[in-house]
Design an enzyme around this catalytic site. Structure first.
Site, mmCIF file in Angstrom:
data_model
loop_
_atom_site.group_PDB
_atom_site.id
_atom_site.type_symbol
_atom_site.label_atom_id
_atom_site.label_comp_id
_atom_site.label_asym_id
_atom_site.label_seq_id
_atom_site.Cartn_x
_atom_site.Cartn_y
_atom_site.Cartn_z
ATOM 1 N N THR A 79 13.338 26.250 19.651
ATOM 2 C CA THR A 79 14.406 25.351 20.085
ATOM 3 C C THR A 79 15.599 26.219 20.448
ATOM 4 O O THR A 79 16.231 26.831 19.585
ATOM 5 C CB THR A 79 14.785 24.361 18.974
ATOM 6 O OG1 THR A 79 13.653 23.526 18.685
ATOM 7 C CG2 THR A 79 15.951 23.485 19.404
ATOM 8 N N LYS B 188 14.423 18.103 23.856
ATOM 9 C CA LYS B 188 14.545 18.372 22.421
ATOM 10 C C LYS B 188 15.954 18.074 21.942
ATOM 11 O O LYS B 188 16.159 17.594 20.815
ATOM 12 C CB LYS B 188 14.174 19.823 22.120
ATOM 13 C CG LYS B 188 14.281 20.221 20.647
ATOM 14 C CD LYS B 188 13.352 19.407 19.750
ATOM 15 C CE LYS B 188 13.512 19.756 18.267
ATOM 16 N NZ LYS B 188 12.974 21.077 17.917
ATOM 17 N N LYS C 287 22.198 24.597 13.769
ATOM 18 C CA LYS C 287 21.933 25.464 14.923
ATOM 19 C C LYS C 287 21.575 24.630 16.137
ATOM 20 O O LYS C 287 22.091 24.826 17.240
ATOM 21 C CB LYS C 287 20.810 26.449 14.573
ATOM 22 C CG LYS C 287 20.504 27.484 15.664
ATOM 23 C CD LYS C 287 19.424 27.057 16.643
ATOM 24 C CE LYS C 287 18.042 27.031 16.018
ATOM 25 N NZ LYS C 287 16.976 26.765 17.035
#
Length: 290
Positions: free
Chosen positions: A98, A173, A241
């Site tokens: 990701t 995502k 994150k």
């Protein structure tokens, strides 16, 4: 059977690479920054390990990667000793990290220049999804390249979708993480409210989970949240994150994400409580329960 490499044997990559070897029957070479982890994988699944990403990628039809962040991806792709320097013509590099959409476009351009292909393909489903081989994969790239890689990815995935050109997988995502952030905060507030009101929460969830309030988070996390257990999923540090990537992209494209920004701050509070490695449902802890 294809000749493949897998770079990054963390909680996701280790079982994903295992499925490629056992379920997919592929010839797998692995690389991990910690050599002992790679050696353990080889002892369990066979194949071989390589001392660098470059040597792992040499001669492979497909190279898969699942590491930590943008800088980690660059360190195993375009940096010295990276996989991109040894990718054979026509091979496919699939990044399951990701990361940012900007990085995906950067690596797609580098791959084109090198005569091979790139797909950004972040996953959802967590450690359990990786171990059980039922991940959801969101892919950005060319349709013909996706068609080549999809049958290989099926070894560890339940759903694989091509979302658009390079970067589209990462953008999808980001939407996934936006949804999760809001849902977990709502579920935390509901459980907090029910505990304060003295309700039997198991009975409550049994009823409301059959209606419009139902969610994966409710079905899979309510029991551990009620018990105050937060060691069952994606860590707060990693969620922050991901949300940083989301909020940076929102600033770039002009999106307005007030709830996401607020929940990101709440996760910062959880980190300040020492909960950086707790799972994302620990938002309840911040409210004084669990």
């Amino acid at each position: 059977m294809a000749k493949v490499a897998f770079i990054g044997l963390g909680v996701m990559g280790y079982p994903m690479a295992g499925h490629l070897a056992k379920k997919g029957g592929h010839d797998v070479t692995v690389y991990n920054r910690t050599t002992a982890k790679a050696e353990k994988w080889v002892s369990e699944f066979g194949g071989r390990s390589a001392p660098t990403p470059r040597e792992a990628a040499e001669g492979c039809d497909f190279v898969f990667c699942c590491v930590g962040n943008d800088d980690d991806v660059r360190s195993v792709t375009t940096a010295e000793g990276g996989a991109f320097s040894r990718m054979k013509a026509g091979a496919v590099f699939v990044d399951h990290t990701t990361a940012s959409a900007a990085l995906a476009r950067e690596l797609d351009a580098a791959a084109r220049k090198g005569g091979f292909h790139f797909l950004d393909a972040p996953v959802s489903g967590g450690q359990a999804g990786a171990e059980n081989g039922v991940l959801t994969v969101m892919v950005g790239g060319e349709e013909a390249v996706f068609a080549k890689a999809e049958p290989v990815m099926e070894a560890y995935a339940r759903k694989i979708g091509l979302m658009g050109e390079a970067g589209a997988g990462q953008l999808t995502k980001m939407m996934n993480q936006i949804c999760i952030a809001g849902i977990v905060q709502g579920l935390s507030e509901a459980i907090h409210f029910g505990q304060t009101a003295g309700l039997d929460l198991e009975k409550v969830v049994e009823v409301i989970s059959k209606g419009a309030a139902q969610s994966w988070q409710m079905e899979n996390r309510h029991k551990t949240m009620i018990r105050g257990e937060y060691e069952h999923g994606f860590a707060v540090n990693w969620m922050r994150k991901d949300l940083a990537i989301v909020l940076d992209e929102a600033r770039r494209n002009g999106s307005t994400l007030p709830l996401t920004a607020l929940v990101d701050q709440f996760y910062g509070d959880v980190q300040a409580m020492g909960g950086g490695r707790w799972d994302t449902s620990s938002l309840l802890k911040r409210l004084g329960n669990g």
